[in-house]
Design an enzyme around this catalytic site. Structure first.
Site, short mmCIF file in Angstrom:
data_model
loop_
_atom_site.label_atom_id
_atom_site.label_comp_id
_atom_site.label_asym_id
_atom_site.label_seq_id
_atom_site.Cartn_x
_atom_site.Cartn_y
_atom_site.Cartn_z
N GLU A 34 34.83 28.41 53.57
CA GLU A 34 34.73 29.63 52.76
C GLU A 34 34.89 30.87 53.63
OE1 GLU A 34 34.98 29.59 49.49
OE2 GLU A 34 32.94 30.11 48.88
N THR A 88 37.00 38.70 45.82
CA THR A 88 35.62 38.77 46.30
C THR A 88 35.45 39.94 47.26
OG1 THR A 88 35.39 36.39 46.04
CG2 THR A 88 33.79 37.45 47.46
N1 HSE Z 1 27.57 35.69 46.28
C1 HSE Z 1 28.98 35.96 46.42
C2 HSE Z 1 29.27 37.36 45.87
C3 HSE Z 1 29.72 34.93 45.60
O1 HSE Z 1 28.74 37.68 44.82
O2 HSE Z 1 30.00 38.10 46.48
C4 HSE Z 1 31.20 35.04 45.73
O3 HSE Z 1 31.63 34.45 46.94
#
Ligand code: HSE
Length: 291
Positions: free
Chosen positions: A120, A168
């Protein structure tokens, strides 16, 4: 040859930014691995044109490197990239479980979570485990710097994916860097309520704790029609609604058997906002499985 199915996941759940995640029964990625002298990757399925086949830039390729397990890796995408449903995590999780089996590495599921999180990191720049943990372990997961805790839960949900792309990286830029004490207090309350609901398999409690706070709620403005979709879902019987992960998917928790009417209401609201969408009426499900 080993084939593994790993599910879509929904991270954050409103009150648990970068901590909570859950596995969905569908959609899912299917990854097939075969021993090779060096790693090569072939991608088919939804959004394959957006996924690099260069092993150094692909979550599954990075996982192969981490495990010192070169392989030909076929990834059949069922989870659309940039959906807020853990697309890259599903591929990383499936690859980690498959290569661990293929090379008989003997890593535990929790150790595989850390390996998949490195995959990731290669794609998003940060090693979040809040999607890979449920993709491997299933159910509801709580990820901290030290621990991963898993709870088997069976909660009906709808994940509604609009035809909007939110990366993201962009979604993290709108998140505020600090919160007021009042908000911190109410978020702790929500997170505790949601966790208790998962232990009790109680959609009412889970829904109450699924409220967006200023961190997760900052993404609402990136999703055209979000307010109407939330109101429609709640009117149709959802117990709580939040942005799924970094978005643009929207997650609704439902009462038993309530998924169809909530899914229709969410699709109608997106349609009225001029946004095409698809809905997955599903439930909290199991993690990666060898087929
Ligand atoms: N926790 C992460 C975010 C999840 O909200 O950015 C997405 O990778």
């Amino acid at each position: 040859m080993v084939t593994v199915r790993a599910p879509a996941t929904s991270a954050n759940l409103g009150s648990g930014f970068d901590v909570f995640g859950l596995a969905l029964e569908r959609p899912a990625d299917v990854v097939r691995v075969e021993r090779a002298d060096e790693t090569t990757i072939e991608v088919t399925g939804v959004g394959r044109q957006y996924i690099p086949e260069n092993p150094a830039k692909n979550t599954a390729g990075v996982v192969a490197e981490e495990l010192d397990a070169p392989a030909h890796i076929e990834i059949n995408k069922g989870v659309r990239p940039s959906s807020g449903l853990g697309s890259s995590a599903a591929s990383a999780a499936a690859a980690a479980v498959a290569l661990n089996e293929l090379y008989d590495r003997g890593l535990t599921p929790t150790e595989l979570v850390r390996v998949a999180a490195e995959g990731e990191a290669a794609v998003s720049g940060e090693a979040h485990a809040d999607n890979v943990a449920p993709a491997i372990l299933g159910g509801f997961t709580i990820v901290t710097d030290e621990d991963v805790t898993q709870v088997d839960a069976s909660i009906p949900v709808v994940a509604c994916l609009p035809e909007i792309v939110v990366s993201t990286r962009d979604a993290r830029q709108v998140v505020p860097q600090s919160v007021e004490i009042d908000e911190l207090v109410s978020t702790v309350g929500d997170a505790a309520t949601l966790t208790a609901g998962m232990f009790r398999n109680d959609p009412e409690l889970v829904g109450k704790g699924l409220r967006n706070n200023s961190l997760t709620g900052a993404r609402e403005s990136l999703i055209k029609g979000f307010d109407a979709v939330r109101e429609s879902a709640l009117s149709a019987g959802a117990t709580g609604v939040a942005v799924s992960g970094a978005g643009p998917s929207v997650l609704a928790v439902c009462r038993e058997g309530g998924q169809s009417s909530v899914a229709s209401a969410m699709l109608d609201a997106f349609f009225d906002a001029g946004v095409e969408a698809r809905a997955y009426p599903t439930s909290v499900g199991s993690g990666a499985a060898i087929l």
